[in-house]
Design a protein around this motif. Structure first.
Motif, PDB file in Angstrom:
ATOM      1  N   PHE A  14       0.844  -1.205   0.000  1.00 50.74           N
ATOM      2  CA  PHE A  14       0.000   0.000   0.000  1.00 50.74           C
ATOM      3  C   PHE A  14       0.875   1.248   0.000  1.00 50.74           C
ATOM      4  O   PHE A  14       1.837   1.338   0.753  1.00 50.74           O
ATOM      5  N   PHE A  15       0.469   2.193  -0.842  1.00 49.13           N
ATOM      6  CA  PHE A  15       1.117   3.507  -0.813  1.00 49.13           C
ATOM      7  C   PHE A  15       0.021   4.575  -0.825  1.00 49.13           C
ATOM      8  O   PHE A  15      -0.959   4.449  -1.560  1.00 49.13           O
ATOM      9  N   PHE A  16       0.184   5.599  -0.012  1.00 47.89           N
ATOM     10  CA  PHE A  16      -0.830   6.659   0.094  1.00 47.89           C
ATOM     11  C   PHE A  16      -0.319   7.941  -0.563  1.00 47.89           C
ATOM     12  O   PHE A  16       0.818   8.355  -0.312  1.00 47.89           O
ATOM     13  N   GLY A  17      -1.159   8.567  -1.361  1.00 42.11           N
ATOM     14  CA  GLY A  17      -0.749   9.810  -2.006  1.00 42.11           C
ATOM     15  C   GLY A  17      -1.936  10.482  -2.665  1.00 42.11           C
ATOM     16  O   GLY A  17      -3.087  10.247  -2.277  1.00 42.11           O
ATOM     17  N   TYR A  18      -1.670  11.279  -3.697  1.00 41.89           N
ATOM     18  CA  TYR A  18      -2.749  11.951  -4.437  1.00 41.89           C
ATOM     19  C   TYR A  18      -2.241  12.340  -5.813  1.00 41.89           C
ATOM     20  O   TYR A  18      -1.037  12.512  -6.009  1.00 41.89           O
ATOM     21  N   THR A  19      -3.150  12.456  -6.765  1.00 40.56           N
ATOM     22  CA  THR A  19      -2.698  12.607  -8.157  1.00 40.56           C
ATOM     23  C   THR A  19      -2.158  14.009  -8.465  1.00 40.56           C
ATOM     24  O   THR A  19      -1.431  14.172  -9.436  1.00 40.56           O
ATOM     25  N   ARG A  20      -2.513  15.005  -7.666  1.00 38.70           N
ATOM     26  CA  ARG A  20      -1.969  16.341  -7.937  1.00 38.70           C
ATOM     27  C   ARG A  20      -0.528  16.470  -7.444  1.00 38.70           C
ATOM     28  O   ARG A  20       0.085  17.527  -7.574  1.00 38.70           O
ATOM     29  N   CYS A  21      -0.030  15.419  -6.835  1.00 34.91           N
ATOM     30  CA  CYS A  21       1.343  15.392  -6.323  1.00 34.91           C
ATOM     31  C   CYS A  21       2.282  15.186  -7.513  1.00 34.91           C
ATOM     32  O   CYS A  21       2.258  14.131  -8.136  1.00 34.91           O
ATOM     33  N   PRO A  22       3.084  16.190  -7.895  1.00 33.21           N
ATOM     34  CA  PRO A  22       3.882  16.039  -9.106  1.00 33.21           C
ATOM     35  C   PRO A  22       5.246  15.401  -8.861  1.00 33.21           C
ATOM     36  O   PRO A  22       5.974  15.133  -9.802  1.00 33.21           O
ATOM     37  N   ASP A  23       5.597  15.182  -7.623  1.00 35.58           N
ATOM     38  CA  ASP A  23       6.970  14.794  -7.344  1.00 35.58           C
ATOM     39  C   ASP A  23       7.074  13.448  -6.615  1.00 35.58           C
ATOM     40  O   ASP A  23       7.522  12.452  -7.174  1.00 35.58           O
ATOM     41  N   VAL A  24       6.636  13.396  -5.384  1.00 33.84           N
ATOM     42  CA  VAL A  24       6.847  12.201  -4.558  1.00 33.84           C
ATOM     43  C   VAL A  24       6.045  11.005  -5.075  1.00 33.84           C
ATOM     44  O   VAL A  24       6.588   9.899  -5.236  1.00 33.84           O
ATOM     45  N   CYS A  25       4.760  11.224  -5.368  1.00 30.20           N
ATOM     46  CA  CYS A  25       3.917  10.095  -5.792  1.00 30.20           C
ATOM     47  C   CYS A  25       4.381   9.495  -7.124  1.00 30.20           C
ATOM     48  O   CYS A  25       4.499   8.268  -7.222  1.00 30.20           O
ATOM     49  N   PRO A  26       4.670  10.319  -8.151  1.00 34.70           N
ATOM     50  CA  PRO A  26       5.196   9.712  -9.381  1.00 34.70           C
ATOM     51  C   PRO A  26       6.498   8.946  -9.135  1.00 34.70           C
ATOM     52  O   PRO A  26       6.712   7.876  -9.698  1.00 34.70           O
ATOM     53  N   THR A  27       7.361   9.501  -8.291  1.00 37.87           N
ATOM     54  CA  THR A  27       8.628   8.824  -8.000  1.00 37.87           C
ATOM     55  C   THR A  27       8.363   7.449  -7.397  1.00 37.87           C
ATOM     56  O   THR A  27       8.957   6.440  -7.794  1.00 37.87           O
ATOM     57  N   GLU A  28       7.454   7.408  -6.430  1.00 38.97           N
ATOM     58  CA  GLU A  28       7.145   6.135  -5.762  1.00 38.97           C
ATOM     59  C   GLU A  28       6.427   5.177  -6.714  1.00 38.97           C
ATOM     60  O   GLU A  28       6.679   3.976  -6.699  1.00 38.97           O
ATOM     61  N   LEU A  29       5.525   5.707  -7.531  1.00 40.85           N
ATOM     62  CA  LEU A  29       4.788   4.836  -8.455  1.00 40.85           C
ATOM     63  C   LEU A  29       5.711   4.266  -9.533  1.00 40.85           C
ATOM     64  O   LEU A  29       5.571   3.114  -9.933  1.00 40.85           O
ATOM     65  N   TYR A  30       6.667   5.069  -9.998  1.00 40.36           N
ATOM     66  CA  TYR A  30       7.667   4.550 -10.933  1.00 40.36           C
ATOM     67  C   TYR A  30       8.480   3.440 -10.272  1.00 40.36           C
ATOM     68  O   TYR A  30       8.789   2.415 -10.882  1.00 40.36           O
ATOM     69  N   MET A  31       8.834   3.665  -9.002  1.00 37.46           N
ATOM     70  CA  MET A  31       9.634   2.665  -8.281  1.00 37.46           C
ATOM     71  C   MET A  31       8.830   1.371  -8.124  1.00 37.46           C
ATOM     72  O   MET A  31       9.350   0.268  -8.359  1.00 37.46           O
ATOM     73  N   LEU A  32       7.555   1.497  -7.764  1.00 36.32           N
ATOM     74  CA  LEU A  32       6.718   0.305  -7.582  1.00 36.32           C
ATOM     75  C   LEU A  32       6.506  -0.420  -8.912  1.00 36.32           C
ATOM     76  O   LEU A  32       6.509  -1.648  -8.970  1.00 36.32           O
ATOM     77  N   ALA A  33       6.345   0.359  -9.984  1.00 36.93           N
ATOM     78  CA  ALA A  33       6.200  -0.257 -11.311  1.00 36.93           C
ATOM     79  C   ALA A  33       7.465  -1.014 -11.682  1.00 36.93           C
ATOM     80  O   ALA A  33       7.415  -2.101 -12.254  1.00 36.93           O
ATOM     81  N   GLU A  34       8.592  -0.434 -11.343  1.00 35.76           N
ATOM     82  CA  GLU A  34       9.879  -1.087 -11.611  1.00 35.76           C
ATOM     83  C   GLU A  34       9.985  -2.394 -10.828  1.00 35.76           C
ATOM     84  O   GLU A  34      10.449  -3.408 -11.338  1.00 35.76           O
ATOM     85  N   LEU A  35       9.520  -2.353  -9.594  1.00 33.35           N
ATOM     86  CA  LEU A  35       9.514  -3.563  -8.760  1.00 33.35           C
ATOM     87  C   LEU A  35       8.657  -4.656  -9.412  1.00 33.35           C
ATOM     88  O   LEU A  35       9.079  -5.814  -9.512  1.00 33.35           O
ATOM     89  N   ILE A  36       7.462  -4.264  -9.877  1.00 36.44           N
ATOM     90  CA  ILE A  36       6.562  -5.241 -10.515  1.00 36.44           C
ATOM     91  C   ILE A  36       7.229  -5.831 -11.756  1.00 36.44           C
ATOM     92  O   ILE A  36       7.175  -7.035 -11.994  1.00 36.44           O
ATOM     93  N   ARG A  37       7.867  -4.978 -12.560  1.00 30.86           N
ATOM     94  CA  ARG A  37       8.512  -5.463 -13.793  1.00 30.86           C
ATOM     95  C   ARG A  37       9.629  -6.460 -13.468  1.00 30.86           C
ATOM     96  O   ARG A  37       9.809  -7.460 -14.159  1.00 30.86           O
ATOM     97  N   ARG A  38      10.365  -6.188 -12.397  1.00 29.59           N
ATOM     98  CA  ARG A  38      11.448  -7.118 -12.039  1.00 29.59           C
ATOM     99  C   ARG A  38      10.888  -8.470 -11.614  1.00 29.59           C
ATOM    100  O   ARG A  38      11.470  -9.508 -11.907  1.00 29.59           O
ATOM    101  N   ILE A  39       9.754  -8.432 -10.926  1.00 27.44           N
ATOM    102  CA  ILE A  39       9.126  -9.698 -10.523  1.00 27.44           C
ATOM    103  C   ILE A  39       8.607 -10.426 -11.766  1.00 27.44           C
ATOM    104  O   ILE A  39       8.747 -11.629 -11.894  1.00 27.44           O
ATOM    105  N   GLU A  40       8.040  -9.650 -12.695  1.00 27.89           N
ATOM    106  CA  GLU A  40       7.520 -10.259 -13.934  1.00 27.89           C
ATOM    107  C   GLU A  40       8.640 -10.906 -14.739  1.00 27.89           C
ATOM    108  O   GLU A  40       8.468 -11.976 -15.312  1.00 27.89           O
ATOM    109  N   GLU A  41       9.785 -10.219 -14.770  1.00 27.04           N
ATOM    110  CA  GLU A  41      10.916 -10.750 -15.543  1.00 27.04           C
ATOM    111  C   GLU A  41      11.507 -11.993 -14.892  1.00 27.04           C
ATOM    112  O   GLU A  41      12.104 -12.832 -15.540  1.00 27.04           O
TER     113      GLU A  41
END
Lengths: 150, 226
Positions: free
Chosen positions: B72-99
């Protein structure tokens, strides 16, 4: 078709060539805008600012040709584990030093873009400096770096 | 004499029981996962009941976290900095698991909870989250439910209003001065919370995050999970 090719070629060229522009003693390197969802309410622009003069310079405002509601200067800081984003009146670059606009730190916020640019496209930004001068930069749109400490 | 033997036998039994207890204690300590970044709770924490909106799917509730691991990660879509950074990191984590699917016993579901339901409508939130990775869920709900969930997990957020350079903090429920309703930013924790397949809070990942470290920690936590 030709236009699309030219745009793609331009994007590749921009990606291969670290963009750097100097005016009035402020060197701007590698300006970029982070890719965002098509419905993103805000975008962030980052870059490296190097002040080659003996006086402090600041970015006090910015404009863009991208249709946005408005632009704000921001800084994210972590205080006791909480990420705080605070609007700034200026982004300072001390004499003979560097300020890095990066995820988790200083950034230029483009609020309510009418259309979110795609990865590989470019965004024209005009930085307005404390000495009244202006500096135009072309920021490439690309994926965000993962780490805040990059 | 017989009595002495009995006493001796009793004493030896006590020592054996003590050793067994000691050994079992040691074994328990060995089973605790060794993590690099994650803080594993000594005892998993029960979640209070919650029901959030997952647009286009069934409501997202406690049941949605049962039988699988969840981040779980908590944030909001108007957040231009922290939330995108964390979501990119989580997406990267998912891709590594997929690979490399064998890197984990089970891939966790990733849940992005908006603490700003006033602005983040369910459909837009889903689209926003899926941009980073199609499997990331974007959920939100009534502010009171979101608030209860953040409190239970230990996440923090506050709306900060900016007026002429002044920073003001209001409680939304207490009312916000007219004209300032939408002029806020949200300060929030960048912690990622791990729920186990029982739906209980199992571990927390404090910021900053690294997908490689998170992957190794998740593997260690899952292999120690009974």
């Amino acid at each position: 078709m030709k236009t699309r090719f030219m745009r793609a070629a331009g994007a590749v060229l921009l990606m291969l060539t670290p963009f750097s522009v100097t005016a009035g003693g402020l060197q701007v390197t590698d300006p970029w805008v982070r890719t965002a969802p098509p419905n993103a309410p805000a975008l962030a622009a980052f870059m490296k600012l190097e002040n080659h003069t003996g006086t402090e310079l600041s970015i006090v405002d910015a404009r863009t040709t991208l249709a946005v509601d408005h632009i704000e200067l921001h800084r994210t800081t972590m205080v006791d584990g909480i990420m705080k984003m605070t609007p700034q009146t200026a982004i300072p670059v001390a004499a003979h030093s560097t300020t890095l606009l990066k995820p988790g730190s200083w950034h230029i916020m483009l609020i309510s873009p009418q259309k979110v640019p795609l990865s590989g496209e470019s965004v024209e930004l005009t930085l307005i400096l404390s000495d009244g001068s202006e500096q135009k930069v072309i920021a490439i749109v690309r994926k965000g770096k993962m780490m805040m400490n990059d | 004499m017989e009595n002495t033997n009995l006493q001796r036998g009793f004493g030896i039994s006590l020592i054996c029981i003590g050793l067994l207890l000691l050994l079992s204690g040691c074994q328990g300590a060995d089973e605790k996962p060794v993590t690099e970044m994650a803080t594993v709770l000594p005892q998993a924490k029960k979640m209070t009941d919650f029901q959030l909106i997952n647009y286009g799917a069934e409501n997202f509730s406690n049941d949605s976290t049962k039988g699988q691991w969840s981040l779980f990660f908590f944030g909001y879509t108007r957040c231009p900095d922290v939330c995108p950074t964390e979501l990119y990191m989580l997406a990267e984590l998912i891709r590594r698991i997929e690979e490399n699917p064998s890197s984990l016993a089970q891939a966790p579901q990733v849940v992005f909870v908006s603490v700003d339901p006033q602005q983040d409508k369910p459909q837009a939130l889903r689209d926003y989250a899926q941009f980073y990775h199609p499997s990331i869920l974007g959920v939100t709900g009534q502010q009171s439910v979101v608030d209860q969930l953040t409190r239970t997990m230990g996440a923090f957020y506050e709306r900060v209003y900016h007026l002429n350079g002044e920073i003001l903090v209001f409680n939304v429920e207490d009312g916000v001065p007219q004209g300032l309703e939408n002029s806020y930013l949200i300060n929030h924790s960048a912690t990622i919370f791990l729920l186990n397949p029982d739906g209980d809070l199992h571990a927390i990942f404090s910021s900053p995050h690294d997908p490689d470290v998170m992957l190794r920690d998740l593997a260690a936590i899952q292999s120690a999970w009974n």
